[in-house]
Enzyme design. Structure first.
Site, PDB file in Angstrom:
ATOM      1  N   ASP A  69       7.923  -4.256  -2.992  1.00 43.95           N
ATOM      2  CA  ASP A  69       6.589  -3.761  -3.297  1.00 43.95           C
ATOM      3  C   ASP A  69       6.237  -4.348  -4.652  1.00 43.95           C
ATOM      4  OD1 ASP A  69       4.212  -2.443  -2.748  1.00 43.95           O
ATOM      5  OD2 ASP A  69       4.794  -0.690  -3.926  1.00 43.95           O
ATOM      6  N   SER A  70       5.018  -4.779  -4.768  1.00 46.97           N
ATOM      7  CA  SER A  70       4.637  -5.460  -5.997  1.00 46.97           C
ATOM      8  C   SER A  70       3.191  -5.174  -6.331  1.00 46.97           C
ATOM      9  CB  SER A  70       4.869  -6.969  -5.854  1.00 46.97           C
ATOM     10  OG  SER A  70       4.232  -7.438  -4.702  1.00 46.97           O
ATOM     11  N   GLY A 150      -3.900 -12.924  -3.405  1.00 46.60           N
ATOM     12  CA  GLY A 150      -4.149 -11.752  -4.250  1.00 46.60           C
ATOM     13  C   GLY A 150      -4.821 -12.108  -5.568  1.00 46.60           C
TER      14      GLY A 150
HETATM   15  P1  ITT Z   1       3.624  -6.833   2.649  1.00 44.84           P
HETATM   16  O1  ITT Z   1       3.669  -5.394   2.226  1.00 44.84           O
HETATM   17  O2  ITT Z   1       3.300  -7.058   4.096  1.00 44.84           O
HETATM   18  O3  ITT Z   1       4.858  -7.580   2.279  1.00 44.84           O
HETATM   19  P2  ITT Z   1       1.388  -7.105   0.743  1.00 44.84           P
HETATM   20  O4  ITT Z   1       0.329  -8.157   0.742  1.00 44.84           O
HETATM   21  O5  ITT Z   1       0.979  -5.686   0.879  1.00 44.84           O
HETATM   22  O6  ITT Z   1       2.463  -7.578   1.838  1.00 44.84           O
HETATM   23  P3  ITT Z   1       2.692  -6.367  -1.760  1.00 44.84           P
HETATM   24  O7  ITT Z   1       2.804  -4.955  -1.329  1.00 44.84           O
HETATM   25  O8  ITT Z   1       3.905  -7.032  -2.267  1.00 44.84           O
HETATM   26  O9  ITT Z   1       2.164  -7.322  -0.581  1.00 44.84           O
HETATM   27  O10 ITT Z   1       1.594  -6.542  -2.873  1.00 44.84           O
HETATM   28  C1  ITT Z   1       0.588  -5.595  -3.120  1.00 44.84           C
HETATM   29  C2  ITT Z   1      -0.623  -6.244  -3.712  1.00 44.84           C
HETATM   30  O11 ITT Z   1      -0.293  -6.705  -5.051  1.00 44.84           O
HETATM   31  C3  ITT Z   1      -1.081  -7.499  -2.960  1.00 44.84           C
HETATM   32  O12 ITT Z   1      -1.981  -7.171  -1.943  1.00 44.84           O
HETATM   33  C4  ITT Z   1      -1.760  -8.282  -4.085  1.00 44.84           C
HETATM   34  O13 ITT Z   1      -3.064  -7.806  -4.265  1.00 44.84           O
HETATM   35  C5  ITT Z   1      -0.914  -7.937  -5.317  1.00 44.84           C
HETATM   36  N1  ITT Z   1       0.122  -8.971  -5.510  1.00 44.84           N
HETATM   37  C6  ITT Z   1       1.463  -8.814  -5.306  1.00 44.84           C
HETATM   38  N2  ITT Z   1       2.130  -9.951  -5.534  1.00 44.84           N
HETATM   39  C7  ITT Z   1       1.200 -10.864  -5.882  1.00 44.84           C
HETATM   40  C8  ITT Z   1       1.251 -12.239  -6.209  1.00 44.84           C
HETATM   41  O14 ITT Z   1       2.388 -12.926  -6.203  1.00 44.84           O
HETATM   42  N3  ITT Z   1       0.103 -12.853  -6.506  1.00 44.84           N
HETATM   43  C9  ITT Z   1      -1.054 -12.204  -6.491  1.00 44.84           C
HETATM   44  N4  ITT Z   1      -1.205 -10.918  -6.167  1.00 44.84           N
HETATM   45  C10 ITT Z   1      -0.087 -10.238  -5.869  1.00 44.84           C
END
Ligand code: ITT
Length: 192
Positions: A69-70, A150
């Protein structure tokens, strides 16, 4: 060859992990297990969401399961959007527009931010391991670059380029997710 599942359907994340792990591991994705119900990322911490996804997949597949999660932590916004980065606004362009609007008038020195990633490895036994990675930067005044996803077009690195102006390999070398993946490699390679 041994297999693990990465609880994500983001092809970029799967490819990045597969490249780091090499041919002795087969990285399966959430798409390989369509019967596993989508996990609602409703926890209020990165750790909580990563662990919830990883354990759901480990339990359902019997494999070691990784999940991340990021999000983007912006100092001038008290850490927002943080764990709510994906839900900050309905679409990617709207999220970037909202971020730039919230930061209108904030001078460059106060536009510091970081991407944060928490990676959880869950065992079918219920055990778990975590690694984290961060990437420091600043929110630019306008969007630049077309790579990545993102918030990448508005995330400026210390050398001046945005994350969206980097190649996939350049991003992996310095990104929050790349750091968290590399920290997890010894843990994965020690699995028996
Ligand atoms: P999954 O849960 O299916 O893996 P996700 O798109 O929801 O994919 P994350 O939960 O990791 O991915 O990320 C949450 C949001 O944080 C993501 O929608 C982006 O808006 C932002 N984000 C995370 N990592 C990023 C990156 O490397 N570059 C740009 N934005 C990022």
């Amino acid at each position: 060859m041994r297999a693990l599942v990465f609880a994500s359907s983001n092809p970029g994340k799967i490819a990045e992990l597969q490249a780091l792990l090499g041919p002795q591991w087969q990285v399966k994705s959430a798409k390989d297990f369509p019967a596993v119900a989508e996990v609602d990322e409703d926890r209020d911490t990165f750790e909580g969401n990563a662990a919830k996804k990883a354990h759901a997949f480990a339990k359902a597949t019997g494999l070691w399961a990784l999940a991340d999660d990021s999000g983007l932590v912006v100092d001038a916004l008290g850490g927002r959007p943080g764990v709510y980065s994906a839900r900050y606004a309905p679409t990617e362009p709207e999220r970037i527009a909202k971020l730039l609007a919230e930061l209108a008038g904030v001078p460059e020195v106060q536009r510091t931010a970081r991407f944060k990633c928490v990676l959880c490895l869950a065992f079918p036994t219920g055990d778990e391991r975590f690694t984290t990675g961060t990437c420091e930067g600043r929110i630019g005044l306008t969007a630049r670059g077309t790579n990545g996803f993102g918030y990448d077009p508005v995330f400026e690195l210390p050398h001046g380029k945005t994350m969206a102006e980097l190649t996939r390999d350049e991003k992996s070398a310095l990104s929050h997710r790349g750091h968290a993946f590399r920290a997890m490699l010894p843990v994965i390679n020690a699995l028996t």
